[in-house]
Structures are given as C-alpha cells and as structure tokens.
Design a protein around this motif. Structure first.
Motif, PDB file in Angstrom:
ATOM      1  N   ASP A 435       0.798  -1.227   0.000  1.00  0.00           N
ATOM      2  CA  ASP A 435       0.000   0.000   0.000  1.00  0.00           C
ATOM      3  C   ASP A 435       0.829   1.275   0.000  1.00  0.00           C
ATOM      4  N   LEU A 436       1.947   1.306   0.700  1.00  0.00           N
ATOM      5  CA  LEU A 436       2.668   2.550   0.914  1.00  0.00           C
ATOM      6  C   LEU A 436       3.437   2.958  -0.336  1.00  0.00           C
ATOM      7  N   ASN A 437       3.308   4.245  -0.696  1.00  0.00           N
ATOM      8  CA  ASN A 437       4.017   4.800  -1.848  1.00  0.00           C
ATOM      9  C   ASN A 437       4.755   6.065  -1.438  1.00  0.00           C
ATOM     10  N   ASN A 438       5.667   6.458  -2.288  1.00  0.00           N
ATOM     11  CA  ASN A 438       6.444   7.669  -2.028  1.00  0.00           C
ATOM     12  C   ASN A 438       5.512   8.888  -1.976  1.00  0.00           C
ATOM     13  N   GLY A 439       5.636   9.673  -0.886  1.00  0.00           N
ATOM     14  CA  GLY A 439       4.829  10.870  -0.740  1.00  0.00           C
ATOM     15  C   GLY A 439       3.517  10.673  -0.025  1.00  0.00           C
ATOM     16  N   ASP A 440       3.180   9.454   0.385  1.00  0.00           N
ATOM     17  CA  ASP A 440       1.927   9.224   1.103  1.00  0.00           C
ATOM     18  C   ASP A 440       1.981   9.855   2.487  1.00  0.00           C
ATOM     19  N   ALA A 441       0.833  10.373   2.915  1.00  0.00           N
ATOM     20  CA  ALA A 441       0.718  10.885   4.281  1.00  0.00           C
ATOM     21  C   ALA A 441       0.652   9.717   5.252  1.00  0.00           C
ATOM     22  N   ILE A 442       1.368   9.806   6.350  1.00  0.00           N
ATOM     23  CA  ILE A 442       1.434   8.701   7.314  1.00  0.00           C
ATOM     24  C   ILE A 442       1.176   9.230   8.713  1.00  0.00           C
ATOM     25  N   ARG A 443       0.755   8.312   9.567  1.00  0.00           N
ATOM     26  CA  ARG A 443       0.590   8.605  10.989  1.00  0.00           C
ATOM     27  C   ARG A 443       1.309   7.503  11.759  1.00  0.00           C
ATOM     28  N   VAL A 444       2.329   7.871  12.525  1.00  0.00           N
ATOM     29  CA  VAL A 444       3.129   6.896  13.277  1.00  0.00           C
ATOM     30  C   VAL A 444       2.442   6.599  14.580  1.00  0.00           C
ATOM     31  N   THR A 445       2.019   5.388  14.780  1.00  0.00           N
ATOM     32  CA  THR A 445       1.261   5.014  15.977  1.00  0.00           C
ATOM     33  C   THR A 445       2.153   4.763  17.179  1.00  0.00           C
ATOM     34  N   ASN A 446       3.456   4.592  16.960  1.00  0.00           N
ATOM     35  CA  ASN A 446       4.344   4.363  18.106  1.00  0.00           C
ATOM     36  C   ASN A 446       5.261   5.538  18.336  1.00  0.00           C
ATOM     37  N   SER A 447       4.826   6.754  17.949  1.00  0.00           N
ATOM     38  CA  SER A 447       5.668   7.940  18.109  1.00  0.00           C
ATOM     39  C   SER A 447       5.950   8.239  19.587  1.00  0.00           C
ATOM     40  N   GLN A 448       4.988   7.984  20.454  1.00  0.00           N
ATOM     41  CA  GLN A 448       5.219   8.220  21.875  1.00  0.00           C
ATOM     42  C   GLN A 448       6.291   7.293  22.421  1.00  0.00           C
ATOM     43  N   GLN A 449       6.299   6.029  21.920  1.00  0.00           N
ATOM     44  CA  GLN A 449       7.319   5.083  22.372  1.00  0.00           C
ATOM     45  C   GLN A 449       8.691   5.540  21.914  1.00  0.00           C
ATOM     46  N   LEU A 450       8.780   6.038  20.649  1.00  0.00           N
ATOM     47  CA  LEU A 450      10.080   6.529  20.162  1.00  0.00           C
ATOM     48  C   LEU A 450      10.585   7.691  20.999  1.00  0.00           C
ATOM     49  N   ALA A 451       9.653   8.626  21.344  1.00  0.00           N
ATOM     50  CA  ALA A 451      10.051   9.779  22.140  1.00  0.00           C
ATOM     51  C   ALA A 451      10.558   9.368  23.494  1.00  0.00           C
TER      52      ALA A 451
END
Length: 453
Positions: A435-451
């Motif tokens: 599904d994912l292509n170059n330039g697609d808008a994304i939402r990272v669901t584990n961004s809090q874990q990364l922070a």
C-alpha cells in the motif's frame, strides 16, 4: 400522569447515554487516526536506524558423533572364545579385546609345515638328480670331443642335464611358495587375537562370547565393536548450498542440544565437505546440502577417559556452575554458525527493507546508485526491482533506495541510503509491501514510544 413522566425520564436517560457513547467514539477515532487525514493517511510503525554490530548466522541441524571412531571387524572368521571388554569400558592402545578360536588356523600351519618339509625333500632329490645329470653330461662331452660317442648320445645327455636344472629351479620355487603360504597362515593365526588400535571408549559392542563372526575375506566382515574418543565429540550438520559459501573453517558456533534445553555450548567448524549430498534429483523438490563438521569445544564427557576419577574429585571440590554435559552419539542438535561480523554499522529492522518495481518511473526519481529505467528496458527487461526503505519525513513517507549488507535474526546492514538516527517505517507488513508509496501521508502510531526511548 406519573407514568408518562417516568417514561420521559427513562427516554432522556437513554439519549444521554447514547450521546456520551458517540462523543467517546469520536474521540477514540480521532486518537487512532480514523478521522484525521481521511482515506489518504496511513497508520504505520517506525524505528530509528542505529549503529550496531551485526553477526551473520547460518543455522543448521544435525547429530552428535565422536570425532574419532574406529569400527573393529575381524580379518578371519571363527568363534569368539574370549571377550575381555564391555560397552562403555575405556581401553588403551594394544589392550586385548577378544580372541577367535585358533584351532583351524593352527592346523593349517601344521599342514603347511609338513608341506614345506616335503618340498624341501623333493628339492634335495632334484639336486641329486641334477648333479648326476651334470656328471653324465661332462663325461659324454669328453667322449664326444674325442669322437668316441655319437652326436645324438651327447645331445641327449646335454638335454637331460638342462631338464634336471629346470626341475631343481622348480623345486626351489615350490619351497618359496610353501613358505609364503606358511607366513600367511601364521599371520591369520595372529589375527585371531584382536587388540585395540588406539585409546578410546567401547562405544558399541555387537557380539557376545560364543558367537561366530565373519572375516573381511567374505564381504565386509562382522562389525564387532566400535572404539571412540567420547571426550572429543562433534556435530555433523547439513548446510544448504545457498549458505555454504558463507561458512569457513574455524568459524565459531553456538550449539543447542535437545537433551540439554536452555543451555548453549561452544563449537568450531573443523571440516567442510567438497561434495554435495543431493536429494530429489531432477524434481522440483531437489535439495543440495553440504556436510559440515563442528567440534564441540565446551568441555564434555569428562568421565569417558582414564582421568575420570580425577575429574570427579575436582568436580566435588568446586560444585559451582552447571555440571559438565554428557553427550552420546546420535543426539540431535542445532548449530548457529557465526560467519561474518560487521562492527558499528548502520542497521535497520529486517522488515523495514522492501522491494519496489521502478519500471516506468522517471530516471530522476529520489533514488541513486542503480541502473536507470531506460538502461533496464534497453537490456530487454520490463521489470526493475530494487530494495528500498521508507523514511518518516515530517509525516510523509519518503522512499529511499538502499544497498544492504549482512543480516542477523532481527536487523540488516545498510551500506548506503540511510544514516544513523533516520526514522524508518517498519510496518505493518501489508502497508509496507503493497500500500505505501512515495509521498503518502502517514501517521506513526508508536511515536510516543520513540520519544520515550
């Protein structure tokens, strides 16, 4: 009138509950990204590219066997009249293992001795006859020189002398033949006594006293026993042809044995086969493997040698640590061979690397380091598959072509295209693979874990 008011209150109460549920559902959908961005925004997970040490592992399974094992087969046939060992006994080189009934071989020696004496007697007779023929020949030669006998008589005596010399030579050769047969019979008699060819443990005993065994002169002979060095075991595994090119002698290994769960033992590659074992030849399921032998370097089977008593005493004095393993031939094991190691290299999770077809795209895309689409098409290919990763570029998926190196069970080395600290998209598998292509808008669901990390 009171009943109508009660029904109205109940209805209002139900409507209030529904409103609260609708509001809660909207908040949840907003938090999960179901409302923001609409259908174009994709929910993904990510991780940071990092510097780490990667060790490439080749895994294989096989069985444990002694590194040195000798099969004892008799050279002569007969009945086992003496058996001096039991399975598990330790023997030294030269120790008496067993005796085979020697009567028939002793009788053969007596027979050949008599035959030798007979041949020696016949040789003496041939010697006497030869001397007599020689005297007659010398006498007739003198008479013939003086023309006292005819030429025919002289030639007869000469021929008789030559014949007797040949008979004497034949008698000498027969004696040599009899002596050779006697030496062979004596050797067979000695072979009725079987001694240990080297130090080791009786790892297998297939006979009992009183059994008859077949010598090597008939087929392969009876396998009577095996002598092995049980304090030096190895694992023989089969490695697929795709992995064997990465394996080298002296590579270190981790060995797991089914009989010792939750324990790992060290090993070292000592031998790599040059010839392949092929199964399913000519079919779609053809498999090509190569045998690899790994010496177990962790101390083991310390009670399998003459030093067993010393080892037992030392173990009692220092009971700390797990007991020494006891490996037996035929045990199953799994080996992880450490083939290549890259230290402090950029690495990303394996699932972050995917493949995309660049055919049909412009040559000035966001990738570098590979053939252009025009070059691919000029070579006659309609496909241009390359390895890529997707980076999180402020909420937008950025496709980057990468060159990969070695990998372990979780991470893969990135030679170029990604730097340490870049946030790469790792999932989900369906999104990354299709599904994912170059330039697609994304939402990272584990961004809090990364922070938090």
């Amino acid at each position: 009138m009171g009943k109508q008011q009660s029904a109205t209150k109940k209805l209002l109460k139900i409507l209030g509950i529904l409103v609260v549920l609708i509001i809660a559902g909207g908040v949840l959908a907003n938090l999960m990204g179901w409302m923001d961005g609409g259908e174009n925004e994709k929910s993904v997970t990510s991780a940071e590219a990092e510097l780490r040490t990667i060790t490439q592992i080749v895994s294989a399974s096989g069985r444990i066997q002694p590194e040195v094992e000798v099969i004892i087969r008799p050279d002569v046939s007969g009945e086992v009249i003496e058996l001096n060992v039991r399975e598990g006994d330790f023997v030294r080189e030269g120790d008496l293992l067993l005796r085979i009934k020697p009567d028939i071989y002793q009788a053969r020696i007596d027979e050949l001795n008599a035959m030798l004496l007979t041949q020696q007697s016949r040789m003496e007779q041939a010697r006497s006859t030869k001397l007599q023929a020689e005297i007659e020949y010398q006498k007739n030669k003198q008479l013939y020189d003086r023309d006292l006998i005819s030429e025919l008589e002289f030639m007869q005596s000469e021929n008789n002398f030559e014949s007797q010399k040949s008979n004497f030579k034949a008698a000498e050769y027969q004696i040599e033949s009899a002596r050779a047969q006697l030496r062979r019979a004596e050797e067979e008699l000695q072979q009725t006594v079987i001694r240990s060819p080297k130090d080791g443990t009786i790892s297998r005993l297939n006979i009992e006293r009183g059994e008859r065994v077949l010598g090597n002169a008939q087929t392969a002979g009876t396998e009577m026993m095996r002598i092995a060095r049980l304090n030096q075991m190895e694992v023989e595994v089969e490695v697929n042809e795709n992995d064997i090119v990465n394996v080298s002698v002296d590579d270190t290994t981790d060995i797991e044995v089914d009989a010792y769960p939750n324990r790992s033992f060290l090993g070292r590659v000592t031998e790599i086969a040059n010839s392949a074992d092929i199964t399913g030849t000519g079919s779609a399921e053809q498999i090509t493997n190569y045998k690899v032998k790994i010496r177990i370097t962790t101390p083991h089977n310390l009670n399998a040698g003459p030093e067993a008593q010393i080892v037992q005493v030392s173990d009692q004095e220092s009971p700390a640590g797990p007991p020494s393993p006891i490996f037996k031939p035929g045990m199953s094991g799994t080996v992880d061979i450490r083939t290549n190691t890259a230290v402090d290299v950029v690495a990303v999770p394996i699932q972050a690397v995917t493949v995309r077809d660049f055919a049909g795209e412009s040559a000035d895309s966001d990738t570098t380091g590979s053939e252009t689409t025009e070059q691919k098409r000029s070579s006659g290919s309609d496909e241009d598959f390359r390895r890529v990763v997707f980076l999180n570029d402020n909420g937008v998926a950025k496709r980057v072509e990468v060159e990969t190196g070695i990998s372990d069970n979780t991470h893969i080395q990135i030679l170029n295209g990604v730097r340490a600290g870049d946030e790469v998209i790792t999932g989900s598998y369906r999104v990354l693979s299709r599904d994912l292509n170059n330039g697609d808008a994304i939402r990272v669901t584990n961004s809090q874990q990364l922070a938090s990390n």
